[in-house]
Scaffold this motif. Structure first.
Motif, PDB file in Angstrom:
ATOM      1  N   TRP A 127       0.664  -1.260   0.077  1.00 44.98           N
ATOM      2  CA  TRP A 127      -0.083   0.012   0.058  1.00 44.98           C
ATOM      3  C   TRP A 127       0.810   1.417  -0.181  1.00 44.98           C
ATOM      4  O   TRP A 127       0.317   2.410  -0.385  1.00 44.98           O
ATOM      5  CB  TRP A 127      -1.044   0.073   1.030  1.00 44.98           C
ATOM      6  N   GLY A 185       3.206   5.077  -7.589  1.00 42.54           N
ATOM      7  CA  GLY A 185       2.655   4.655  -8.803  1.00 42.54           C
ATOM      8  C   GLY A 185       1.250   4.624  -8.634  1.00 42.54           C
ATOM      9  O   GLY A 185       0.746   4.984  -9.704  1.00 42.54           O
ATOM     10  N   TRP A 186       0.471   3.840  -7.776  1.00 40.88           N
ATOM     11  CA  TRP A 186      -0.989   3.864  -7.870  1.00 40.88           C
ATOM     12  C   TRP A 186      -1.185   4.599  -6.604  1.00 40.88           C
ATOM     13  O   TRP A 186      -0.754   4.799  -5.543  1.00 40.88           O
ATOM     14  CB  TRP A 186      -1.393   2.525  -7.589  1.00 40.88           C
ATOM     15  N   THR A 187      -2.463   5.435  -6.568  1.00 35.86           N
ATOM     16  CA  THR A 187      -2.935   6.066  -5.605  1.00 35.86           C
ATOM     17  C   THR A 187      -3.624   5.156  -4.652  1.00 35.86           C
ATOM     18  O   THR A 187      -3.971   4.123  -4.817  1.00 35.86           O
ATOM     19  CB  THR A 187      -4.051   7.050  -6.231  1.00 35.86           C
ATOM     20  N   GLU A 224      -6.828   4.010  -6.173  1.00 38.95           N
ATOM     21  CA  GLU A 224      -6.732   2.882  -7.240  1.00 38.95           C
ATOM     22  C   GLU A 224      -6.304   1.694  -6.473  1.00 38.95           C
ATOM     23  O   GLU A 224      -6.995   0.565  -6.910  1.00 38.95           O
ATOM     24  CB  GLU A 224      -5.499   3.105  -8.142  1.00 38.95           C
ATOM     25  N   ARG A 225      -5.666   1.631  -5.258  1.00 36.19           N
ATOM     26  CA  ARG A 225      -5.440   0.371  -4.739  1.00 36.19           C
ATOM     27  C   ARG A 225      -6.663  -0.032  -3.868  1.00 36.19           C
ATOM     28  O   ARG A 225      -7.043  -1.288  -3.872  1.00 36.19           O
ATOM     29  CB  ARG A 225      -4.365   0.683  -3.620  1.00 36.19           C
TER      30      ARG A 225
END
Length: 134
Positions: free
Chosen positions: A54, A58-60, A63-64
């Protein structure tokens, strides 16, 4: 239980992320309920899930959150689905985002899995709306 000063940097980052996503009250309840038996598990998920996965760039968190809800729904982990739907208040994933994720679950993991998760999400939304109204 280990003293706070013995925790790794990844654990400390995991705790920051875990609190940001799930909220202080949830993490405080889980931490205070930990025993010698499950403390190693609490440390593992804090470091591994929250401090490694987490906390990656790269991912917000939004998004996660959507991916996590879809995976948990596909696997039939109802309590975790509810917890992560509730956490969207902190991650920024909208109800529309969750609905889209669960449509994917229906196609790729099966209609029964999505149907169950939709019922859970609707229940959590009702609770959140009631809390907001109070």
């Amino acid at each position: 239980m280990a003293d706070a000063h013995t925790f790794s940097d990844r654990y400390r980052q995991g705790m920051v992320t875990r609190r940001a996503v799930l909220g202080d009250s949830h993490v405080d309840r889980a931490s205070s309920a930990a025993t010698d038996f499950d403390q190693p598990f609490q440390e593992l998920i804090t470091e591994g899930a929250w401090g490694t996965v987490w906390s990656r760039p790269g991912w917000t968190k939004r998004e996660r959150s959507m991916v996590t809800i879809a995976l948990l729904a596909a696997l039939g982990h109802d309590e975790e689905v509810a917890m992560h739907v509730r956490a969207t208040v902190n991650t920024g994933a909208s109800r529309d985002d969750i609905a889209e994720a669960l449509l994917h679950v229906a196609i790729y993991a099966g209609v029964p899995a999505a149907n169950r998760a939709i019922k859970i999400a609707k229940h959590v939304f009702d609770e959140l709306d009631a809390e907001k109204a109070a």
